[in-house]
Design a protein around this motif. Structure first.
Motif, mmCIF file in Angstrom:
data_model
loop_
_atom_site.group_PDB
_atom_site.id
_atom_site.type_symbol
_atom_site.label_atom_id
_atom_site.label_comp_id
_atom_site.label_asym_id
_atom_site.label_seq_id
_atom_site.Cartn_x
_atom_site.Cartn_y
_atom_site.Cartn_z
ATOM 1 N N ALA A 116 -0.622 -29.691 71.225
ATOM 2 C CA ALA A 116 -0.515 -29.028 72.531
ATOM 3 C C ALA A 116 0.637 -28.031 72.541
ATOM 4 C CB ALA A 116 -0.335 -30.077 73.629
ATOM 5 N N VAL A 117 1.723 -28.364 71.847
ATOM 6 C CA VAL A 117 2.849 -27.433 71.734
ATOM 7 C C VAL A 117 2.421 -26.183 70.967
ATOM 8 C CG1 VAL A 117 5.152 -27.080 70.741
ATOM 9 C CG2 VAL A 117 4.603 -29.235 71.878
ATOM 10 N N GLN A 118 1.713 -26.376 69.860
ATOM 11 C CA GLN A 118 1.270 -25.248 69.043
ATOM 12 C C GLN A 118 0.327 -24.332 69.810
ATOM 13 O OE1 GLN A 118 -0.354 -26.923 65.432
ATOM 14 N NE2 GLN A 118 1.546 -27.998 64.940
ATOM 15 N N ARG A 119 -0.461 -24.900 70.711
ATOM 16 C CA ARG A 119 -1.359 -24.078 71.531
ATOM 17 C C ARG A 119 -0.610 -23.370 72.653
ATOM 18 N NH1 ARG A 119 -4.535 -28.816 71.311
ATOM 19 N NH2 ARG A 119 -3.912 -29.314 73.465
ATOM 20 N N GLY A 120 0.620 -23.775 72.903
ATOM 21 C CA GLY A 120 1.381 -23.194 73.999
ATOM 22 C C GLY A 120 1.114 -23.852 75.338
ATOM 23 N N ASP A 121 0.467 -25.025 75.331
ATOM 24 C CA ASP A 121 0.155 -25.708 76.585
ATOM 25 C C ASP A 121 1.390 -26.371 77.195
ATOM 26 O OD1 ASP A 121 -2.465 -24.963 76.238
ATOM 27 O OD2 ASP A 121 -3.117 -26.898 75.432
ATOM 28 N N VAL A 122 2.294 -26.865 76.343
ATOM 29 C CA VAL A 122 3.499 -27.554 76.809
ATOM 30 C C VAL A 122 4.667 -27.152 75.932
ATOM 31 C CG1 VAL A 122 2.247 -29.564 77.704
ATOM 32 C CG2 VAL A 122 3.069 -29.572 75.338
ATOM 33 N N THR A 123 5.876 -27.431 76.398
ATOM 34 C CA THR A 123 7.071 -27.212 75.589
ATOM 35 C C THR A 123 7.297 -28.429 74.696
ATOM 36 O OG1 THR A 123 8.575 -28.253 77.168
ATOM 37 C CG2 THR A 123 8.080 -25.896 77.497
ATOM 38 N N PRO A 124 8.117 -28.308 73.659
ATOM 39 C CA PRO A 124 8.436 -29.486 72.834
ATOM 40 C C PRO A 124 9.030 -30.627 73.656
ATOM 41 C CG PRO A 124 9.087 -27.487 71.688
ATOM 42 C CD PRO A 124 8.685 -27.069 73.077
ATOM 43 N N GLU A 125 9.864 -30.299 74.642
ATOM 44 C CA GLU A 125 10.461 -31.336 75.481
ATOM 45 C C GLU A 125 9.397 -32.061 76.302
ATOM 46 O OE1 GLU A 125 11.484 -28.182 75.335
ATOM 47 O OE2 GLU A 125 13.333 -28.476 74.170
ATOM 48 N N GLN A 126 8.459 -31.283 76.850
ATOM 49 C CA GLN A 126 7.381 -31.890 77.631
ATOM 50 C C GLN A 126 6.495 -32.762 76.745
ATOM 51 O OE1 GLN A 126 5.766 -28.246 79.215
ATOM 52 N NE2 GLN A 126 6.616 -28.632 81.252
ATOM 53 N N ALA A 127 6.277 -32.312 75.503
ATOM 54 C CA ALA A 127 5.454 -33.090 74.581
ATOM 55 C C ALA A 127 6.100 -34.442 74.298
ATOM 56 C CB ALA A 127 5.252 -32.316 73.282
ATOM 57 N N THR A 128 7.409 -34.443 74.085
ATOM 58 C CA THR A 128 8.130 -35.694 73.831
ATOM 59 C C THR A 128 8.036 -36.625 75.026
ATOM 60 O OG1 THR A 128 9.676 -34.614 72.320
ATOM 61 C CG2 THR A 128 10.379 -36.705 73.291
ATOM 62 N N ARG A 143 5.964 -39.874 90.279
ATOM 63 C CA ARG A 143 4.671 -39.197 90.450
ATOM 64 C C ARG A 143 4.875 -37.683 90.515
ATOM 65 N NH1 ARG A 143 0.537 -39.716 95.646
ATOM 66 N NH2 ARG A 143 -0.830 -38.031 95.005
ATOM 67 N N GLN A 144 5.892 -37.248 91.262
ATOM 68 C CA GLN A 144 6.159 -35.816 91.354
ATOM 69 C C GLN A 144 6.542 -35.252 89.999
ATOM 70 O OE1 GLN A 144 9.010 -34.829 94.387
ATOM 71 N NE2 GLN A 144 8.731 -32.626 94.174
ATOM 72 N N TRP A 145 7.284 -36.037 89.212
ATOM 73 C CA TRP A 145 7.666 -35.588 87.864
ATOM 74 C C TRP A 145 6.422 -35.383 86.999
ATOM 75 C CZ3 TRP A 145 6.839 -37.428 82.964
ATOM 76 C CH2 TRP A 145 7.595 -36.830 81.946
ATOM 77 N N HIS A 146 5.488 -36.351 87.047
ATOM 78 C CA HIS A 146 4.250 -36.214 86.269
ATOM 79 C C HIS A 146 3.491 -34.961 86.687
ATOM 80 C CE1 HIS A 146 4.115 -39.858 83.886
ATOM 81 N NE2 HIS A 146 4.490 -40.566 84.929
ATOM 82 N N GLU A 147 3.397 -34.739 87.993
ATOM 83 C CA GLU A 147 2.682 -33.564 88.478
ATOM 84 C C GLU A 147 3.375 -32.289 88.017
ATOM 85 O OE1 GLU A 147 2.697 -34.384 92.616
ATOM 86 O OE2 GLU A 147 0.825 -35.538 92.561
ATOM 87 N N MET A 148 4.700 -32.302 87.999
ATOM 88 C CA MET A 148 5.459 -31.144 87.550
ATOM 89 C C MET A 148 5.230 -30.882 86.066
ATOM 90 S SD MET A 148 9.556 -30.508 87.955
ATOM 91 C CE MET A 148 10.000 -31.816 86.818
ATOM 92 N N GLN A 149 5.137 -31.968 85.284
ATOM 93 C CA GLN A 149 4.950 -31.825 83.847
ATOM 94 C C GLN A 149 3.545 -31.359 83.492
ATOM 95 O OE1 GLN A 149 7.353 -32.347 81.342
ATOM 96 N NE2 GLN A 149 8.678 -32.336 83.122
ATOM 97 N N HIS A 150 2.557 -31.925 84.151
ATOM 98 C CA HIS A 150 1.183 -31.724 83.698
ATOM 99 C C HIS A 150 0.373 -30.748 84.540
ATOM 100 C CE1 HIS A 150 2.052 -34.917 80.974
ATOM 101 N NE2 HIS A 150 2.165 -35.813 81.914
ATOM 102 N N GLY A 151 0.865 -30.431 85.734
ATOM 103 C CA GLY A 151 0.171 -29.433 86.531
ATOM 104 C C GLY A 151 -1.229 -29.856 86.941
#
Length: 280
Positions: A131-143, A79-87
Motif C-alpha cells: 500500500a505504501v508503494q502504491r502511494g495509498d498510505v505513508t510508511p507511518e500509517q502502514a505501521t 474511532r476518529q483516529w481510524h477514520e483519519m487514517q483510512h478515510g
C-alpha cells in the motif's frame, strides 16, 4: 490566553481531531498539563496534536479515551483516529471493530487475501508495504495499520472467546503474498486457528464456481443479545449495516456458503497439501 492558536476543524481530519481534543479538554476545565497527567503523555505533545504540529498515534487516541471516559462508547477518539487514517475506503470499519470486540459470534468470508484476524504480522506487513508503494498510505500509517490489525487479534483470546467461523475463498490460500516463506508461515497460522476449540475454518474451492454467493469480503457479527450486523467492502468504501432486512439475506447466504464449502477436515488437508506442494 497568550499565543492561543485558532483551530479550524474543517481544515483536515487531523485538524478535526485536534480541535475535538482541545474542546473536550476545555469542557473538563483541564489545562494541557492536567490532561498530560491523565494521559501519560507530555503537555507539549498534547499541544502539538491540538494544533496539528504532531500527528496522533493509536496509543495517543486510546489514552485520550481513557482520560475522557469514552472507552466502550461509539464516540471514541480511537474511532476518529481510524477514520483519519483510512478515510472513506474503510468507512464504517472502526465502528465495526468496536462491535467485533464484543461479539459472541464472528463470521468471515474473504477472497484473495487472508482476513486480518488470521494474518501473521509478516503477512500483514507485506500487504501494508504494498500500500505504501502504491502511494495509498505513508510508511507511518502502514505501521499503525499493522499494529491495529495485530491488536484486533486479542479478540481471539477473550474469556469466554467468541465463536469464529471463517470461510476463505481458495484464492486466499493460493495467492502467494510475500513469497513462499511468508505464505508457509501464514498457512501454518491457519492450521493453528483451525485447531482451537471455538474456531471453524473452511475453504470455498474454485469448483463451487457460480454456487459461491459472495464475490467480496463479508463479515457478520452476532452480538451477546443475538442482534445481527454486517460489514462489507467494495473497492472504494466499507459499510456497516444493522438493518435486519438487509443483514438476514447475507446470513442465509453465508449458511449456503458453509454447506457448499469443503469441510474443516478437508480444508485442513488442502492447506497441508499446499504446504507440501502436492495440491494441484
Amino acid at each position: 490566553m497568550v499565543n492561543r492558536k485558532d483551530l479550524n476543524p474543517d481544515a483536515s481530519p487531523q485538524a478535526a481531531f485536534g480541535a475535538r481534543l482541545r474542546s473536550s479538554r476545555e469542557a473538563h476545565r483541564w489545562t494541557q498539563e492536567g490532561l498530560s497527567e491523565r494521559m501519560g503523555v507530555s503537555s507539549g505533545h498534547i499541544s502539538g496534536v491540538e494544533t496539528t504540529r504532531k500527528t496522533p498515534s493509536l496509543h495517543f487516541a486510546k489514552a485520550a479515551d481513557s482520560a475522557f471516559g469514552l472507552l466502550g462508547t461509539d464516540a471514541t477518539f480511537e474511532r476518529q483516529w481510524h477514520e483519519m487514517q483510512h478515510g472513506s475506503l474503510l468507512e464504517g470499519y472502526p465502528e465495526y471493530v468496536g462491535y467485533q470486540n464484543r461479539a459472541a459470534e464472528i463470521r468471515l468470508f474473504e477472497t484473495g487475501v487472508i482476513p486480518g484476524l488470521l494474518q501473521t504480522r509478516e503477512y500483514a506487513s507485506v500487504l501494508a508495504d504494498a500500500a505504501v508503494q502504491r502511494g495509498d498510505v505513508t510508511p507511518e500509517q502502514a505501521t499503525e495499520r499493522v499494529n491495529v490489525q495485530i491488536e484486533q487479534q486479542a479478540t481471539l483470546a477473550r474469556t469466554p472467546p467468541p465463536l469464529i467461523f471463517a470461510v476463505l475463498d481458495e484464492s486466499c490460500i493460493r495467492n502467494p503474498i510475500g513469497g513462499a516463506e511468508v505464505m508457509d508461515r501464514q498457512l501454518s497460522r491457519l492450521l493453528e486457528f483451525a485447531g482451537q476449540a471455538s474456531t471453524f475454518l473452511q475453504i470455498a474451492p474454485y469448483s463451487m464456481a457460480e454456487r459461491k454467493p459472495f464475490r467480496r469480503l463479508v463479515y457478520l457479527l452476532t452480538m451477546p443479545d443475538r442482534s445481527l450486523m454486517s460489514y462489507v467492502e467494495s473497492q472504494t468504501q466499507g459499510h456497516l449495516d444493522r438493518e435486519l432486512s438487509s443483514v438476514l439475506p447475507l446470513v442465509r447466504n453465508y449458511h449456503q456458503l458453509q454447506i457448499g464449502a469443503a469441510s474443516q477436515a478437508d480444508s485442513i488437508a488442502m492447506i497441508e497439501d499446499l504446504r507440501k506442494g502436492t495440491l494441484r
